[in-house]
Motif scaffolding. Structure first.
Motif, short mmCIF file in Angstrom:
data_model
loop_
_atom_site.label_atom_id
_atom_site.label_comp_id
_atom_site.label_asym_id
_atom_site.label_seq_id
_atom_site.Cartn_x
_atom_site.Cartn_y
_atom_site.Cartn_z
N UNK A 95 0.84 -1.19 0.00
CA UNK A 95 0.00 0.00 0.00
C UNK A 95 0.88 1.25 0.00
N UNK A 96 0.28 2.40 0.13
CA UNK A 96 1.01 3.66 -0.06
C UNK A 96 1.48 4.30 1.25
N UNK A 97 1.80 3.51 2.24
CA UNK A 97 2.34 4.04 3.49
C UNK A 97 3.70 4.67 3.21
N UNK A 98 3.97 5.78 3.86
CA UNK A 98 5.23 6.50 3.58
C UNK A 98 6.45 5.65 3.90
N UNK A 117 8.61 -3.53 -6.49
CA UNK A 117 7.49 -3.09 -5.65
C UNK A 117 6.38 -2.52 -6.53
N UNK A 118 5.18 -3.02 -6.30
CA UNK A 118 4.00 -2.56 -7.03
C UNK A 118 3.08 -1.93 -5.99
N UNK A 119 2.81 -0.64 -6.17
CA UNK A 119 1.98 0.08 -5.21
C UNK A 119 0.52 0.04 -5.67
N UNK A 120 -0.35 -0.43 -4.80
CA UNK A 120 -1.77 -0.51 -5.15
C UNK A 120 -2.37 0.88 -5.13
N UNK A 126 -9.04 -3.78 -1.55
CA UNK A 126 -9.56 -5.07 -2.01
C UNK A 126 -8.65 -5.70 -3.07
N UNK A 127 -7.76 -4.92 -3.68
CA UNK A 127 -6.84 -5.47 -4.66
C UNK A 127 -5.69 -6.25 -4.02
N UNK A 128 -5.46 -6.00 -2.73
CA UNK A 128 -4.40 -6.69 -2.03
C UNK A 128 -4.93 -8.02 -1.52
#
Length: 198
Positions: A95-98, A117-120, A126-128
């Motif tokens: 996810x997009x956590x810093x 790394x692929x950022x959702x 729900x994609x994770x």
């Protein structure tokens, strides 16, 4: 090879007792009974980091006292050891956590060229694929239980993860398909013909 990564955060050990407004109004149930000691304090808290290999369902969880980029990089090192070396490409969906974009993670990705790394997208948890697995882990480890310390939570999570890995299966999106029994041939109402009979 794809690795789905997420954090279950935070898990808290806490006590459960009556609120003060109820304890002052409700008398003891029998003569000589004492009121329970009221305790509203949270004891400990921490974070569980997890990784999932969807192709075979194997998982890895690690407890941490707090979250930071340094601990995230430490977890990535553990996942790198956990993944077999014969996989040439590892795709980590995050996810997009810093903390996932910090300099420690950049140094990790430079040191480990097989990782990508692929950022959702934002608001698309729900994609994770690991998110539904967290629900399963919570029901295996935490549901209906009361914990007095963070160590008890860590032991329950480790036990549930070991149980899952012993009974694992490939993990897929969507609901689990139920086995439907085959219908026996026989007399049945034909759709749309009900009004024509008799």
């Amino acid at each position: 090879m794809m690795i789905w990564r997420s954090k279950q955060c935070p898990l808290v050990s806490k006590s459960m007792s009556r609120p003060p407004e109820l304890s002052s109004r409700i008398p003891p149930t029998y003569p000589g009974a004492t009121e329970p000691e009221i305790d509203y304090g949270r004891r400990d808290k921490g974070y569980i980091y997890g990784a999932l290999q969807p192709i075979n369902g194997q998982t890895l969880t690690e407890p941490y006292e707090h979250r930071s980029a340094v601990l995230w990089a430490d977890f990535l090192e553990k996942v790198d050891v956990w993944i077999p070396k014969h996989y040439q490409n590892v795709y980590a969906i995050v996810d997009n956590l810093s903390a996932h974009r910090a300099s420690d993670v950049l140094l990790f990705s430079l040191d480990h060229p097989r990782w990508e790394f692929v950022f959702q997208p934002k608001y698309a948890a729900y994609l994770n694929l690991l998110e539904p697995w967290w629900k399963i882990l919570r029901s295996l480890a935490l549901k209906g239980r009361r914990f007095e310390s963070w160590d008890e939570i860590c032991a329950a999570i480790a036990s549930a993860t070991n149980y899952w890995n012993r009974h694992r299966h490939p993990f897929q999106w969507g609901r689990r398909r139920r086995h439907r029994q085959r219908r026996q041939p026989g007399i049945a109402a034909v759709p749309g013909v009900r009004g024509l009979a008799g």
